[in-house]
Motif scaffolding. Structure first.
Motif, PDB file in Angstrom:
ATOM      1  N   GLY A 128      99.451  54.311 134.929  1.00 17.86           N
ATOM      2  CA  GLY A 128      99.826  53.661 134.024  1.00 17.86           C
ATOM      3  C   GLY A 128     100.565  52.443 134.646  1.00 17.86           C
ATOM      4  N   THR A 129     101.433  52.860 135.699  1.00 17.80           N
ATOM      5  CA  THR A 129     102.287  51.453 136.179  1.00 17.80           C
ATOM      6  C   THR A 129     101.888  51.316 137.527  1.00 17.80           C
ATOM      7  OG1 THR A 129     103.762  53.407 137.076  1.00 17.80           O
ATOM      8  CG2 THR A 129     104.380  52.379 134.842  1.00 17.80           C
ATOM      9  N   GLY A 130     101.184  52.131 138.328  1.00 15.12           N
ATOM     10  CA  GLY A 130     100.881  51.937 139.779  1.00 15.12           C
ATOM     11  C   GLY A 130     102.035  52.230 140.631  1.00 15.12           C
TER      12      GLY A 130
ATOM     13  N   ALA B  55      91.705  56.104 134.878  1.00 16.03           N
ATOM     14  CA  ALA B  55      92.618  57.031 134.257  1.00 16.03           C
ATOM     15  C   ALA B  55      93.309  56.056 133.086  1.00 16.03           C
ATOM     16  CB  ALA B  55      93.441  57.545 135.349  1.00 16.03           C
ATOM     17  N   ASN B  56      93.626  54.945 133.617  1.00 14.10           N
ATOM     18  CA  ASN B  56      94.577  54.169 132.513  1.00 14.10           C
ATOM     19  C   ASN B  56      93.725  53.313 131.529  1.00 14.10           C
ATOM     20  OD1 ASN B  56      94.098  51.584 133.507  1.00 14.10           O
ATOM     21  ND2 ASN B  56      95.421  51.718 135.111  1.00 14.10           N
TER      22      ASN B  56
ATOM     23  N   ALA C  21     105.469  46.713 135.998  1.00 15.81           N
ATOM     24  CA  ALA C  21     103.957  47.066 136.374  1.00 15.81           C
ATOM     25  C   ALA C  21     103.439  45.899 136.367  1.00 15.81           C
ATOM     26  CB  ALA C  21     103.721  47.845 135.058  1.00 15.81           C
ATOM     27  N   GLU C  22     102.513  45.677 137.471  1.00 14.14           N
ATOM     28  CA  GLU C  22     101.634  44.551 137.510  1.00 14.14           C
ATOM     29  C   GLU C  22     100.035  44.652 137.474  1.00 14.14           C
ATOM     30  OE1 GLU C  22     102.757  41.702 140.668  1.00 14.14           O
ATOM     31  OE2 GLU C  22     104.691  43.216 140.937  1.00 14.14           O
ATOM     32  N   PRO C  23      99.587  44.403 136.360  1.00 12.67           N
ATOM     33  CA  PRO C  23      98.285  44.265 136.184  1.00 12.67           C
ATOM     34  C   PRO C  23      97.588  43.421 136.999  1.00 12.67           C
ATOM     35  CG  PRO C  23      99.097  44.383 134.014  1.00 12.67           C
ATOM     36  CD  PRO C  23     100.243  44.145 134.976  1.00 12.67           C
ATOM     37  N   VAL C  24      96.513  43.837 137.960  1.00 17.00           N
ATOM     38  CA  VAL C  24      95.776  42.941 138.565  1.00 17.00           C
ATOM     39  C   VAL C  24      94.679  42.403 138.080  1.00 17.00           C
ATOM     40  CG1 VAL C  24      94.611  42.443 140.783  1.00 17.00           C
ATOM     41  CG2 VAL C  24      96.244  44.319 140.615  1.00 17.00           C
TER      42      VAL C  24
END
Length: 623
Positions: free
Chosen positions: A299-301, A464-465, A491-494
């Protein structure tokens, strides 16, 4: 009659006049020079004199410490004290003779008459060795042994300056300093400094890295965050007299050092220990060329653990400095099939119950020579669970080559993840214009493409997320030397790589892999739903010419609990030693994944239980 004047008498006034003129000219020149120095260069000369006696003393900054997310110390600078021997001083006859005479309460003259130079040197060394042994030893026996050992070392004339004793405790160093000063001993001295200390010396080596003799970070977090950890040195201006002694009353401006920042990692050392133990067991059993594992919070990487074997030994820097999780790339094999399947689910081209024909006599497979253990009509779910190669190619073909390549890149392959560690490589994704007739079909099944273990773990985490590729995070928090927080984990979504629906369908297919009928049934954990994918790829010969028969890279990547994933993990074994029929990701890598994941989930459950456990009230008092 006038007495004649001698020639000498006639010359005398001229000589006096000449000498006077020369003296006048000389004094005039001196006066002119003094006038020039005093009036025109006074400021310059004053500054030069001041610089000769005024010095800038460095006040070193302390390197910041590194911690795990639970507050366990991972790296710290500690003050160290070493006892050095200087054999040049020990062979300085006048100085040694003077000190030995003082010790033996005799004159230098008598000492010289009665003893040879070698005898004087020997007696003085004996004395120095006994003083050191007396100061540091706790009993007579150890004192005698220590004195003999030190005397032997001090007699070594081949070396000029060397460490006599390393790592002295603070109190021992202070006692020795006092004795050396009181007895005016030469030839030995205490040198203090700082040394980087790693409590878990052989754990997390690649992530942490190390520092060199100048306290500069080398590799890992020590290198990438060196500027933050190192801080900035301060200084103080001091003045010395003609003999070089500091004049304390004339201490000048002081600039305090800015000590290094404190770094808290996302790493959980309890989970790291579990991972390293698991890898060591597998490494000893299968003797692979290398084995790699990564544990991610999808969820957060956040990276919770990362390890590989072989790693490097801090004691002698042996082993490999390359962080294999990010610095080596491999053909992922069938784990890579999640790209094609999530792609067709994302575009609504098929469902799990859609029937596809993977028979080798289908026209679409002509000339491709795709090996497969299925050879009939199956559902998409069955094709994925059984890891059908022809099924994966059918999925990629439904997308079309450009769209398929787009999904490959969207999942992060062929580009660095951006994790703050040294040595990351991109892996290899060939551009469409370089493909030959087989590239498309091979890429669909995880060949003709390479990835790092971390890239593959982050791609599986995106499933998974719910469909979002996350940037891997390694820094939980950064604080200044006063403990004030400067930065927190964010958390940084790409990018979104597929829809939530597509991710859920891929997740269901990955659960089928871990069922009794799937290739990854050995990854199952009793009482916990597990989703994953097996991977097996043949290795190439070292010269790059052809397949190396009997040598494989096997892997397993997945997450658990499947319905609400807490961790994603990947296991990669490069060239393990096992019977031919066992060289499969589902046979070798899946059980290791199961063990790692089960122990990790248990550890987190225990940690949460301890964190939420109520404080018991003391008898007769308040909680």
């Amino acid at each position: 009659m006038t007495k004649p004047v001698s020639p000498v008498a006639l010359l005398m006034p001229r000589r006096i006049a000449f000498v006077g003129a020369v003296l006048l000219l000389g004094f005039g020149t001196v006066w002119a020079k003094l006038y020039h120095l005093q009036c025109h260069r006074h400021v310059e000369i004053s500054q030069r004199v001041e610089e000769m006696h005024r010095q800038q003393r460095l006040i070193p900054a302390h390197r910041g410490s590194i911690w795990d997310r639970n507050g366990e110390l991972l790296a710290q600078n500690r003050t160290t004290h070493d006892l050095y021997a200087d054999t040049l001083q020990l062979r300085d006859l006048p100085m040694v003779r003077m000190r030995l005479g003082h010790i033996e309460k005799t004159s230098v003259l008598d000492l010289s008459r009665r003893n040879s130079a070698d005898e004087i040197f020997t007696r003085y060394r004996h004395h120095v060795a006994e003083v050191i042994a007396e100061t540091l030893s706790r009993d007579n026996d150890s004192k005698t042994i220590k004195a003999e050992e030190l005397d032997r070392l001090l007699a070594d004339e081949k070396r000029v300056e060397f460490v006599l004793m390393k790592g002295l405790q603070d109190e021992d160093a202070e006692s020795l300093r006092r004795v050396i000063e009181e007895q005016n001993i030469i030839g030995v001295n205490i040198q203090s400094g700082t040394r980087r200390f790693y409590p878990a010396a052989e754990r997390l080596t690649h992530v942490l890295g190390y520092v060199n003799s100048r306290n500069e970070g080398q590799e890992g977090i020590e290198a990438t965050l060196n500027a933050k950890l190192k801080g900035e040195d301060g200084h103080q201006w001091i003045e010395r007299d003609r003999k070089g002694r500091e004049i304390t009353t004339f201490r000048g401006e002081t600039v305090d050092p800015q000590h290094g920042q404190e770094i808290t990692l996302t790493i959980d050392m309890q989970l790291q220990e579990i991972m390293e133990e698991t890898l060591e067991e597998a490494f000893e059993f299968y003797h692979p060329r290398k084995i790699v594992a990564v544990l991610v919070e999808p969820g957060t990487g956040a990276i919770r653990a990362m390890a590989s074997r072989p790693h490097y030994e801090r004691s002698d820097m042996g082993g490999t400095l390359n962080n294999l999780a990010i610095g080596t790339h491999y053909e992922p094999g069938s784990v890579f099939k999640i790209v094609a399947y999530s792609g067709v689910f994302d575009r609504g081209l098929v469902g799990l119950d859609t029937t596809i024909n993977v028979s080798s006599d289908q026209k679409i497979f002509a000339g491709l020579n795709i090996h497969d253990h299925l050879n009939s009509a199956v559902t998409v779910l069955q094709a994925f669970a059984k890891s059908s190669n022809r099924g994966a190619y059918l999925m990629a073909n439904k997308l079309g080559d450009k769209n398929f390549l787009g999904y490959v890149k969207n999942f992060g392959f062929g580009q660095k993840t951006g994790i703050p560690l040294t040595g990351e490589v991109t892996g290899i994704v060939m551009e469409r214009k370089t493909w030959d007739n087989l590239t498309y079909s091979r890429m669909a099944i995880g060949h003709a493409v390479t990835a790092t273990p971390l890239q593959m773990a982050m791609a599986v985490s995106a499933i998974a997320n719910g469909g979002t590729l996350m940037k891997p995070q390694l820094i939980e928090e950064i604080r200044d030397d006063k403990g004030r927080s400067l930065d927190h984990l964010k958390a940084e979504p790409v990018r979104r790589v597929c829809s939530t629906k597509a991710a859920n369908l891929t997740r269901a297919a990955m659960e089928a892999v871990v069922s009794e009928k799937g290739t990854g049934f050995k990854a199952a954990i009793p009482g916990i739903r597990v989703a994953g994918k097996t991977g097996t790829a043949q290795l190439y010969k070292k010269n790059g010419k052809g397949i190396d028969d009997g040598h494989y890279c096997v892997s397993f990547a997945g997450f658990a609990p499947a319905e609400n994933p807490e961790f994603t993990a990947i296991i990669v074994l490069d060239d393990p030693h096992a019977p031919q029929e066992e060289l499969l990701g589902g046979i070798l890598a899946a059980p290791i994944f199961s063990k790692l994941m089960q122990r990790s989930l248990q550890q987190m459950a225990v940690a949460r239980s301890n964190a939420t456990k109520p404080t018991l009230a003391k008898e007769g008092g308040e909680p």
